[in-house]
Design a protein around this motif. Structure first.
Motif, PDB file in Angstrom:
ATOM      1  N   THR A   1       0.809  -1.210   0.000  1.00 22.85           N
ATOM      2  CA  THR A   1       0.000   0.000   0.000  1.00 22.85           C
ATOM      3  C   THR A   1       0.846   1.266   0.000  1.00 22.85           C
ATOM      4  O   THR A   1       0.372   2.310  -0.423  1.00 22.85           O
ATOM      5  CB  THR A   1      -0.956   0.041   1.207  1.00 22.85           C
ATOM      6  N   ASP A   2       2.105   1.157   0.448  1.00 22.46           N
ATOM      7  CA  ASP A   2       2.976   2.338   0.431  1.00 22.46           C
ATOM      8  C   ASP A   2       3.700   2.496  -0.904  1.00 22.46           C
ATOM      9  O   ASP A   2       4.535   3.374  -1.066  1.00 22.46           O
ATOM     10  CB  ASP A   2       3.982   2.276   1.575  1.00 22.46           C
ATOM     11  N   GLY A   3       3.383   1.631  -1.870  1.00 20.98           N
ATOM     12  CA  GLY A   3       3.969   1.729  -3.202  1.00 20.98           C
ATOM     13  C   GLY A   3       5.280   0.999  -3.381  1.00 20.98           C
ATOM     14  O   GLY A   3       5.883   1.071  -4.448  1.00 20.98           O
ATOM     15  N   THR A   4       5.756   0.290  -2.345  1.00 18.95           N
ATOM     16  CA  THR A   4       7.009  -0.456  -2.462  1.00 18.95           C
ATOM     17  C   THR A   4       6.728  -1.921  -2.765  1.00 18.95           C
ATOM     18  O   THR A   4       5.667  -2.451  -2.439  1.00 18.95           O
ATOM     19  CB  THR A   4       7.846  -0.369  -1.169  1.00 18.95           C
ATOM     20  N   GLN A   5       7.701  -2.582  -3.380  1.00 13.54           N
ATOM     21  CA  GLN A   5       7.586  -3.998  -3.698  1.00 13.54           C
ATOM     22  C   GLN A   5       7.693  -4.811  -2.409  1.00 13.54           C
ATOM     23  O   GLN A   5       8.554  -4.564  -1.578  1.00 13.54           O
ATOM     24  CB  GLN A   5       8.686  -4.413  -4.672  1.00 13.54           C
ATOM     25  N   VAL A   6       6.797  -5.792  -2.244  1.00 14.32           N
ATOM     26  CA  VAL A   6       6.758  -6.646  -1.059  1.00 14.32           C
ATOM     27  C   VAL A   6       6.926  -8.094  -1.514  1.00 14.32           C
ATOM     28  O   VAL A   6       6.332  -8.502  -2.511  1.00 14.32           O
ATOM     29  CB  VAL A   6       5.401  -6.507  -0.328  1.00 14.32           C
ATOM     30  N   THR A   7       7.743  -8.867  -0.791  1.00 12.63           N
ATOM     31  CA  THR A   7       7.875 -10.299  -1.027  1.00 12.63           C
ATOM     32  C   THR A   7       7.505 -11.000   0.267  1.00 12.63           C
ATOM     33  O   THR A   7       7.960 -10.606   1.342  1.00 12.63           O
ATOM     34  CB  THR A   7       9.314 -10.662  -1.442  1.00 12.63           C
ATOM     35  N   ASP A   8       6.651 -12.038   0.174  1.00  5.90           N
ATOM     36  CA  ASP A   8       6.147 -12.712   1.378  1.00  5.90           C
ATOM     37  C   ASP A   8       5.791 -14.155   1.030  1.00  5.90           C
ATOM     38  O   ASP A   8       5.748 -14.522  -0.143  1.00  5.90           O
ATOM     39  CB  ASP A   8       4.904 -11.963   1.886  1.00  5.90           C
ATOM     40  N   ASP A   9       5.525 -14.961   2.065  1.00  4.86           N
ATOM     41  CA  ASP A   9       5.093 -16.345   1.852  1.00  4.86           C
ATOM     42  C   ASP A   9       3.901 -16.700   2.742  1.00  4.86           C
ATOM     43  O   ASP A   9       3.588 -17.862   2.935  1.00  4.86           O
ATOM     44  CB  ASP A   9       6.243 -17.317   2.092  1.00  4.86           C
ATOM     45  N   ARG A  10       3.217 -15.682   3.269  1.00  2.20           N
ATOM     46  CA  ARG A  10       2.056 -15.925   4.124  1.00  2.20           C
ATOM     47  C   ARG A  10       0.770 -15.867   3.295  1.00  2.20           C
ATOM     48  O   ARG A  10       0.600 -14.967   2.475  1.00  2.20           O
ATOM     49  CB  ARG A  10       1.970 -14.895   5.247  1.00  2.20           C
ATOM     50  N   TRP A  11      -0.114 -16.814   3.548  1.00  2.00           N
ATOM     51  CA  TRP A  11      -1.385 -16.926   2.827  1.00  2.00           C
ATOM     52  C   TRP A  11      -2.526 -16.992   3.833  1.00  2.00           C
ATOM     53  O   TRP A  11      -2.424 -17.692   4.845  1.00  2.00           O
ATOM     54  CB  TRP A  11      -1.385 -18.180   1.967  1.00  2.00           C
ATOM     55  N   ALA A  12      -3.603 -16.288   3.556  1.00  5.80           N
ATOM     56  CA  ALA A  12      -4.777 -16.292   4.442  1.00  5.80           C
ATOM     57  C   ALA A  12      -5.859 -17.174   3.847  1.00  5.80           C
ATOM     58  O   ALA A  12      -6.250 -16.999   2.684  1.00  5.80           O
ATOM     59  CB  ALA A  12      -5.316 -14.871   4.614  1.00  5.80           C
ATOM     60  N   PRO A  13      -6.359 -18.141   4.637  1.00  6.23           N
ATOM     61  CA  PRO A  13      -7.501 -18.929   4.179  1.00  6.23           C
ATOM     62  C   PRO A  13      -8.742 -18.039   4.105  1.00  6.23           C
ATOM     63  O   PRO A  13      -8.986 -17.229   4.997  1.00  6.23           O
ATOM     64  CB  PRO A  13      -7.664 -19.987   5.269  1.00  6.23           C
ATOM     65  N   VAL A  14      -9.487 -18.163   3.022  1.00  2.00           N
ATOM     66  CA  VAL A  14     -10.707 -17.378   2.839  1.00  2.00           C
ATOM     67  C   VAL A  14     -11.862 -18.290   2.462  1.00  2.00           C
ATOM     68  O   VAL A  14     -11.663 -19.415   1.999  1.00  2.00           O
ATOM     69  CB  VAL A  14     -10.532 -16.279   1.755  1.00  2.00           C
ATOM     70  N   ALA A  15     -13.065 -17.796   2.675  1.00  7.32           N
ATOM     71  CA  ALA A  15     -14.277 -18.547   2.336  1.00  7.32           C
ATOM     72  C   ALA A  15     -14.622 -18.277   0.874  1.00  7.32           C
ATOM     73  O   ALA A  15     -15.013 -17.174   0.516  1.00  7.32           O
ATOM     74  CB  ALA A  15     -15.419 -18.118   3.239  1.00  7.32           C
ATOM     75  N   TYR A  16     -14.443 -19.281   0.050  1.00  4.69           N
ATOM     76  CA  TYR A  16     -14.814 -19.183  -1.353  1.00  4.69           C
ATOM     77  C   TYR A  16     -15.180 -20.577  -1.819  1.00  4.69           C
ATOM     78  O   TYR A  16     -14.362 -21.494  -1.746  1.00  4.69           O
ATOM     79  CB  TYR A  16     -13.663 -18.619  -2.192  1.00  4.69           C
ATOM     80  N   ARG A  17     -16.399 -20.771  -2.223  1.00  7.92           N
ATOM     81  CA  ARG A  17     -16.892 -22.091  -2.643  1.00  7.92           C
ATOM     82  C   ARG A  17     -16.653 -23.148  -1.574  1.00  7.92           C
ATOM     83  O   ARG A  17     -16.120 -24.224  -1.844  1.00  7.92           O
ATOM     84  CB  ARG A  17     -16.258 -22.522  -3.953  1.00  7.92           C
ATOM     85  N   ALA A  18     -17.025 -22.838  -0.331  1.00  7.69           N
ATOM     86  CA  ALA A  18     -16.873 -23.781   0.779  1.00  7.69           C
ATOM     87  C   ALA A  18     -17.540 -25.101   0.410  1.00  7.69           C
ATOM     88  O   ALA A  18     -18.546 -25.094  -0.292  1.00  7.69           O
ATOM     89  CB  ALA A  18     -17.492 -23.182   2.035  1.00  7.69           C
ATOM     90  N   PRO A  19     -17.022 -26.217   0.822  1.00  2.13           N
ATOM     91  CA  PRO A  19     -15.961 -26.428   1.797  1.00  2.13           C
ATOM     92  C   PRO A  19     -14.561 -26.501   1.197  1.00  2.13           C
ATOM     93  O   PRO A  19     -13.615 -26.826   1.894  1.00  2.13           O
ATOM     94  CB  PRO A  19     -16.337 -27.760   2.426  1.00  2.13           C
ATOM     95  N   ASP A  20     -14.399 -26.208  -0.101  1.00  2.62           N
ATOM     96  CA  ASP A  20     -13.079 -26.270  -0.724  1.00  2.62           C
ATOM     97  C   ASP A  20     -12.162 -25.181  -0.161  1.00  2.62           C
ATOM     98  O   ASP A  20     -12.610 -24.080   0.142  1.00  2.62           O
ATOM     99  CB  ASP A  20     -13.188 -26.094  -2.240  1.00  2.62           C
ATOM    100  N   ALA A  21     -10.879 -25.502  -0.051  1.00  2.00           N
ATOM    101  CA  ALA A  21      -9.893 -24.545   0.453  1.00  2.00           C
ATOM    102  C   ALA A  21      -9.664 -23.439  -0.564  1.00  2.00           C
ATOM    103  O   ALA A  21      -9.723 -23.657  -1.772  1.00  2.00           O
ATOM    104  CB  ALA A  21      -8.575 -25.261   0.738  1.00  2.00           C
TER     105      ALA A  21
END
Length: 119
Positions: free
Chosen positions: A86-106
């Motif tokens: 959001t501050d306009g800089t490049q970000v590298t990460d490996d964290r993923w958030a589980p979200v509800a989309y077409r439950a019960p599929d991950a």
């Protein structure tokens, strides 16, 4: 975030309780303008997972987790991705958030590329 492409999404935001909005409501995840209003929802926590849909700045999905120290946490560690924060800089990460989309599929979104809608 398709194949080996760079993610086109944004960094986390919002001052909500962990995993939820004000009043204990689930946090809503969406894309941010810093990444052209695009945030991919994937079938697994890595870039090679199937893209299920692309969220925009105007559509949302709900965090599956609502009880960690971080919004939408606890997160899963998966494949590394990069995007513009959001501050306009490049970000590298490996964290993923589980979200509800077409439950019960991950389904998962890249944490550093997501924004939260405050209710």
């Amino acid at each position: 975030m398709s194949g080996g492409d760079t993610a086109r999404d944004t960094a986390p935001g919002g001052d909500t309780a962990p995993g939820s909005g004000p009043g204990g409501e689930p946090a809503l995840v969406h894309a941010n303008t810093a990444n052209e209003c695009r945030l991919n929802v994937r079938s697994g926590p890595h870039l090679s997972a199937t893209a299920l849909t692309t969220l925009t700045c105007d559509n949302y999905t709900t965090c599956s987790n609502a009880g960690g120290v971080d919004p939408c946490g606890p997160y899963e560690v998966g494949g590394t991705y990069s995007c513009v924060g959001t501050d306009g800089t490049q970000v590298t990460d490996d964290r993923w958030a589980p979200v509800a989309y077409r439950a019960p599929d991950a389904a998962y979104v890249a944490v550093a590329c997501a924004a939260l809608r405050e209710l």
